[in-house]
Design an enzyme around this catalytic site. Structure first.
Site, mmCIF file in Angstrom:
data_model
loop_
_atom_site.group_PDB
_atom_site.id
_atom_site.type_symbol
_atom_site.label_atom_id
_atom_site.label_comp_id
_atom_site.label_asym_id
_atom_site.label_seq_id
_atom_site.Cartn_x
_atom_site.Cartn_y
_atom_site.Cartn_z
ATOM 1 N N PHE A 4 0.829 -1.216 0.000
ATOM 2 C CA PHE A 4 0.000 0.000 0.000
ATOM 3 C C PHE A 4 0.863 1.265 0.000
ATOM 4 O O PHE A 4 0.733 2.117 -0.886
ATOM 5 C CB PHE A 4 -0.965 0.011 1.189
ATOM 6 N N TRP A 5 1.754 1.366 0.961
ATOM 7 C CA TRP A 5 2.495 2.628 1.124
ATOM 8 C C TRP A 5 3.363 2.955 -0.084
ATOM 9 O O TRP A 5 3.620 4.124 -0.373
ATOM 10 C CB TRP A 5 3.268 2.648 2.446
ATOM 11 N N LEU A 138 -6.864 5.792 14.015
ATOM 12 C CA LEU A 138 -7.077 4.692 13.071
ATOM 13 C C LEU A 138 -7.179 3.398 13.874
ATOM 14 O O LEU A 138 -6.259 3.046 14.618
ATOM 15 C CB LEU A 138 -5.916 4.609 12.077
ATOM 16 N N CYS A 139 -8.301 2.723 13.731
ATOM 17 C CA CYS A 139 -8.523 1.506 14.517
ATOM 18 C C CYS A 139 -9.405 0.540 13.761
ATOM 19 O O CYS A 139 -10.465 0.927 13.241
ATOM 20 C CB CYS A 139 -9.188 1.893 15.848
ATOM 21 N N SER A 146 -5.793 -7.528 9.420
ATOM 22 C CA SER A 146 -5.037 -8.133 8.296
ATOM 23 C C SER A 146 -5.897 -8.453 7.080
ATOM 24 O O SER A 146 -5.553 -9.332 6.292
ATOM 25 C CB SER A 146 -4.300 -9.413 8.761
ATOM 26 N N ARG A 148 -6.711 -5.919 4.996
ATOM 27 C CA ARG A 148 -6.462 -4.758 4.138
ATOM 28 C C ARG A 148 -7.586 -3.717 4.220
ATOM 29 O O ARG A 148 -7.851 -3.000 3.258
ATOM 30 C CB ARG A 148 -6.226 -5.179 2.674
ATOM 31 N N LEU A 149 -8.222 -3.616 5.383
ATOM 32 C CA LEU A 149 -9.227 -2.584 5.607
ATOM 33 C C LEU A 149 -8.554 -1.217 5.827
ATOM 34 O O LEU A 149 -9.082 -0.178 5.400
ATOM 35 C CB LEU A 149 -10.062 -2.967 6.842
ATOM 36 N N ALA A 150 -7.394 -1.222 6.494
ATOM 37 C CA ALA A 150 -6.726 0.045 6.813
ATOM 38 C C ALA A 150 -6.406 0.857 5.547
ATOM 39 O O ALA A 150 -6.696 2.066 5.518
ATOM 40 C CB ALA A 150 -5.480 -0.198 7.664
ATOM 41 N N LEU A 388 -1.981 14.041 19.665
ATOM 42 C CA LEU A 388 -2.597 13.404 20.833
ATOM 43 C C LEU A 388 -2.600 11.876 20.734
ATOM 44 O O LEU A 388 -2.658 11.342 19.647
ATOM 45 C CB LEU A 388 -4.031 13.927 20.968
#
Ligand code: NHW
Ligand code: EN5
Length: 388
Positions: A4-5, A138-139, A146, A148-150, A388
């Protein structure tokens, strides 16, 4: 390695040290008409939801998702437990967009299973002030990891940020991604060493007894600096001037105006504490310190369920030595019953950490910019930004 990145406009590891590329945006802004108008597709059992954090019910759902699934230390002994009041404060700064508070629900049950947020900020990189989103919280629910939702959530928040004509972002993470602008060390100052040892947050040092340890970390009952008091609304203009002047020395720092200072630094019970030094003679505001409240759940301890932690926020010294100012911050944090005072080695914090008996933790915090390249990595002391 980073499927992804590698596709994103971030500094890539392979370009590290290439000085031929100038500092600044990696890609230019696109015309708004070219920003995708529809949300990204989620796997079919899930749907997007915009979270109204003013709604008690929604705020409770977000709170519970994070309480049970957000960041843990490397041994899963502690998990961040941001309070509802804190989340409302963190997500409602001046000019916030509700559309940047993004949830994912299971279509069938409507249960909230994932979350990501952005808030608007002006961040200065050297002499350029850039409008950015600060991405946080982000959670993904533990049971949906794992898959690939993020990456879909990151693309969706990016799209919604682009719709507001903002093209850069800042974020922090405990994990290494392409490519940190700097890597900071967490330091911890015991305030309640007995409890910290009992819950496994810290260990009894070699050749140390519990009573010697408690004596080592003892603090006076009240702050020592004459004119040290809580910040009030009337102090906003003076604190803004002091802070703006102080932050101007760092390579990357927020560009705070009076509205930002009122929101981020005016004391807010159980969320943020701010103190300043008002010269008893001239009534001038000469120094300032602040910390925010972020408890952690203690996972699997019979006696204790929460660790009360204070996190160093923005501190400015012009007359009172920073060491003395932070010693007073420790004293008031102890009086407020915090168990530990945490700080990063950002800004000028190095000058007090060892002397005030902070010890290095086992965690690091990596800072990132999205779609903005800096010429080199920074030293933590060149960073004037606390997220934060
Ligand atoms: S850092 C705290 C992040 N949250 C947690 O650690 C909570 C516990 N963990 C989880 O909930 C503060 C999951 O493990 C998460 C990943 C959701 C972290 N940042 O879905 P997959 C923030 O909130 C990459 C960025 O399968 P998962 C800052 C990973 O490298 N990327 O994993 C957030 C891989 O990509 P790769 C992260 O474990 C900043 C891919 O995700 C990451 O189920 C966000 C795997 O996805 C992280 N912390 O879910 C970026 N952790 O390329 C904002 C993993 O390596 C960017 N990954 O294959 C800017 C956007 C706005 C731009 C505007 C112009
Ligand atoms: C950013 N918004 O690992 C959120 N914390 O050191 C994402 N360690 O508390 C970033 N493992 O060292 C998340 N005690 C990155 C941080 C994730 C949480 C994390 C670390 C930071 C931490 C503690 C407990 C370790 C428990 C076992 C730690 C030692 C304290 C000791 C006190 C006395 C003097 C020496 C140090």
């Amino acid at each position: 390695r980073h499927k992804f990145w590698e596709t994103q406009p971030v500094g890539q590891f392979k370009d590290a040290g290439d000085t031929s590329v100038p500092e600044g945006p990696i890609e230019p802004p696109a015309p708004l008409s070219e920003v995708k108008q529809e949300p990204y597709n989620l796997p079919s059992p899930y749907e997007w939801t915009t979270c109204d954090m003013d709604s008690e019910g929604t705020c409770t759902e977000v709170y519970n998702l994070l309480k049970n699934n957000y960041v843990e230390d490397d041994e899963s002994m502690f998990r961040f437990n941001y309070s509802k009041e804190f989340l409302r404060w963190a997500l409602h700064p001046p000019g916030y967009y509700k559309s940047w508070h993004i949830g994912v629900r299971a279509k069938a049950s409507k249960k909230l299973v994932a979350f990501i947020t952005g808030i608007p900020a002006r961040i200065r990189v050297r002499d350029v002030v850039v409008r950015m989103a600060e991405i946080n919280f982000l959670c993904v629910h533990k049971k949906l990891r794992s898959k690939r939702l993020a990456p879909v959530m990151i693309k969706e928040v990016t799209r919604r940020v682009h719709l507001e004509n903002i093209w850069q972002a800042a974020y922090t993470a405990g994990v290494v991604l392409p490519t940190p602008i700097t890597t900071c060390q967490y330091w911890h100052r015991s305030l309640n060493p007995k409890k910290l040892i009992d819950v496994g947050f810290s260990r009894l040092g070699a050749r140390m007894t519990m009573s010697r340890t408690m004596k080592l970390y003892k603090l006076p009952d009240s702050p020592a600096t004459p004119g040290f008091r809580k910040m009030e609304l009337r102090d906003v203009p003076a604190v803004t001037r002091l802070l703006r002047d102080y932050l101007s020395q760092f390579v990357v720092a927020p560009d705070f105006d009076e509205n930002d200072v009122e929101h981020w630094l005016l004391p807010h019970e159980n969320v943020v504490d701010s103190y300043l030094v008002e010269s008893p003679k001239t009534h001038e505001i000469t120094d300032f310190c602040s910390f925010y409240t972020l408890p952690s759940s203690i996972l699997g301890n019979q006696t204790y369920s929460t660790l009360k932690a204070a996190y160093s926020y923005y501190n400015v010294s012009s007359k009172t030595p920073l060491l003395q100012l932070m010693n007073d911050a420790l004293i008031v944090a102890k009086q407020k019953d915090f168990d530990v005072f945490n700080a990063l080695d950002v800004m000028q914090n190095e000058c007090f950490l060892k002397e005030l008996k902070f010890g290095p933790g086992d965690g690091q915090l990596h800072y990132y910019l999205y779609n903005y390249r800096t010429r080199h990595a920074l030293k933590p002391s060149e960073l004037g930004l606390v997220l934060l």
